[in-house]
Design a protein around this motif. Structure first.
Motif, mmCIF file in Angstrom:
data_model
loop_
_atom_site.group_PDB
_atom_site.id
_atom_site.type_symbol
_atom_site.label_atom_id
_atom_site.label_comp_id
_atom_site.label_asym_id
_atom_site.label_seq_id
_atom_site.Cartn_x
_atom_site.Cartn_y
_atom_site.Cartn_z
ATOM 1 N N LEU A 248 -12.466 58.981 37.890
ATOM 2 C CA LEU A 248 -11.626 60.117 38.260
ATOM 3 C C LEU A 248 -10.235 59.931 37.678
ATOM 4 C CD1 LEU A 248 -12.557 60.692 42.024
ATOM 5 C CD2 LEU A 248 -13.468 61.840 39.998
ATOM 6 N N ALA B 15 -6.376 60.886 37.759
ATOM 7 C CA ALA B 15 -5.345 61.445 38.624
ATOM 8 C C ALA B 15 -4.495 62.458 37.866
ATOM 9 C CB ALA B 15 -4.456 60.331 39.179
ATOM 10 N N MET C 140 -6.306 60.681 45.972
ATOM 11 C CA MET C 140 -7.540 60.235 45.335
ATOM 12 C C MET C 140 -8.161 59.018 46.014
ATOM 13 S SD MET C 140 -8.023 59.716 41.221
ATOM 14 C CE MET C 140 -6.925 58.315 41.114
ATOM 15 N N ILE D 43 -12.307 56.778 45.756
ATOM 16 C CA ILE D 43 -12.521 55.736 44.751
ATOM 17 C C ILE D 43 -12.665 54.350 45.386
ATOM 18 C CG2 ILE D 43 -11.264 57.036 43.000
ATOM 19 C CD1 ILE D 43 -8.858 55.196 43.461
ATOM 20 N N LEU E 5 -8.570 51.345 41.662
ATOM 21 C CA LEU E 5 -7.642 52.134 40.853
ATOM 22 C C LEU E 5 -7.166 51.308 39.670
ATOM 23 C CD1 LEU E 5 -5.843 54.746 40.621
ATOM 24 C CD2 LEU E 5 -4.063 53.405 41.786
ATOM 25 N N THR F 289 -17.082 54.255 41.865
ATOM 26 C CA THR F 289 -16.106 55.236 41.400
ATOM 27 C C THR F 289 -14.768 54.551 41.164
ATOM 28 O OG1 THR F 289 -17.173 57.012 42.649
ATOM 29 C CG2 THR F 289 -14.927 57.410 41.874
ATOM 30 N N GLY G 30 -10.768 55.116 39.894
ATOM 31 C CA GLY G 30 -9.692 56.054 39.607
ATOM 32 C C GLY G 30 -8.804 55.526 38.488
ATOM 33 N N THR H 208 -4.960 56.295 36.628
ATOM 34 C CA THR H 208 -3.710 57.013 36.526
ATOM 35 C C THR H 208 -2.824 56.287 35.525
ATOM 36 O OG1 THR H 208 -1.904 58.059 37.754
ATOM 37 C CG2 THR H 208 -2.501 55.800 38.397
ATOM 38 N N PHE I 259 -9.227 64.885 38.690
ATOM 39 C CA PHE I 259 -9.223 64.994 40.145
ATOM 40 C C PHE I 259 -8.039 65.853 40.578
ATOM 41 C CE2 PHE I 259 -7.926 63.616 44.391
ATOM 42 C CZ PHE I 259 -9.123 63.735 45.077
#
Length: 318
Positions: free
Chosen positions: A6, A8, A209, A213, A216, A260, A262, A264, A292
């Motif tokens: 995903l 961000a 998010m 998840i 990250l 999952t 994330g 960013t 996301f």
């Protein structure tokens, strides 16, 4: 095995970073190499290397720059003493300080001139903090965390005001300000918070998010304050997180048992680094790479006035 990534939003470059990088690029186009840059123009090693390849020369101090040369001040701002040194050396100065950092400098000067003791919430040694404290060093004290806020001692008759670094943890800063207000009920602060929109937005996007998840990845350099704060946000909510400069620093062992992930990026990380991380996952069979809660930012800042003036003159020449 990771099944989904995903992305961000918002993430990556903010308006202040775009302005600073474009300032160096336009200066190189206009004046030719070399153009000197005091400190890293932004805290991202990839951007710095790209600009070096085009002819930018990065120095630690303005006093290292030859007399009469062109110098760009970084997005993090500088103390008045830096301007004084450049004036003495007759530098052609392009000040790429983020306008939101400049606002904090103005507040520091105004509070100090009005007789306040200025409490600066920030991280010791960060270039933004060094520059801000240089506005009124005799009147400014630094507070880095809740413990220091609790321990802060001010003269009994002192009037106090607080300002903050622009790239702090929103939650931690609220907590520190709460301590200062409890201990010094008459303390005053800025009419509008100092933490910049980009820092706040990126932290908000990560928080939104986290429930989706298992881990990250934050793309950003080690010296990027706002990137480190994104890692802190995940950790504060019990989610594992890693700060990476690019895909070469990913360790596949991190993802054992993860479904999952994330992704960013800090406000000084170019989007091409996100593309590289996504490609790393694709090469390992991850097909679901999805945005996301897409959100956009429409903030823009004009280039430094000195550069705009020179560019206009160059365009007007026959």
């Amino acid at each position: 095995m990771v099944e989904r990534v995903l992305l961000a939003s918002p993430r990556g470059f903010c308006a202040g970073v775009e302005r600073a990088v474009e300032t160096v690029e336009q200066a190189l186009d206009l004046y030719g190499a070399p153009v000197y840059v005091r400190k890293q123009i932004i805290h991202n090693i990839h951007v710095v290397r790209d600009l070096e390849a085009r002819g930018a020369i990065f120095v630690e101090e303005e006093t290292e720059v030859p007399e009469g040369a062109t110098i760009v001040y970084s997005a993090h701002g500088v103390a008045p003493s830096v301007h004084a040194n450049s004036a003495r050396l007759q530098h052609k100065v392009l000040d790429a300080t983020c306008p939101l950092v400049t606002k904090v400098h103005v507040q520091a000067r105004r509070f100090a001139a009005a007789g306040y003791t200025v409490v600066l919430i920030g991280h010791a040694g960060h270039e933004e903090v060094v520059g801000t404290m240089g506005e009124a060093p005799e009147s400014t004290v630094l507070v880095q965390d809740v413990a220091e806020a609790e321990a802060l001692e001010l003269p009994e008759a002192a009037r106090a005001a607080y300002i903050t670094q622009t790239t702090l943890s929103v939650d931690e800063t609220v907590e520190i300000i709460g301590v200062l207000r409890r201990r010094f009920p008459e303390i005053v602060g800025p009419r509008k918070e100092d933490i910049c929109y980009a820092t706040s937005n990126r932290q908000w996007a990560v928080k939104e998010m986290l429930s989706e998840i298992d881990m990250l990845l934050v793309i950003g350099s080690r010296n990027s304050s706002n990137s480190n704060r994104l890692v802190d946000v995940a950790h504060a909510h019990g989610v594992a997180a890693h700060l990476i400069d690019d895909e070469s620093e990913i360790d596949a062992r991190w993802f054992e048992g993860m479904r999952t992930v994330g992704v960013t990026s800090g406000a000084s990380a170019p989007e091409r680094l996100v593309v590289g991380v996504c490609e790393w996952f694709r090469q390992r069979g991850v097909e679901r790479i999805e945005p996301f809660q897409m959100a956009s930012e429409d903030v823009t800042f004009r280039l430094p006035v000195e550069l705009r003036r020179e560019l206009a003159l160059a365009e007007a020449r026959p």
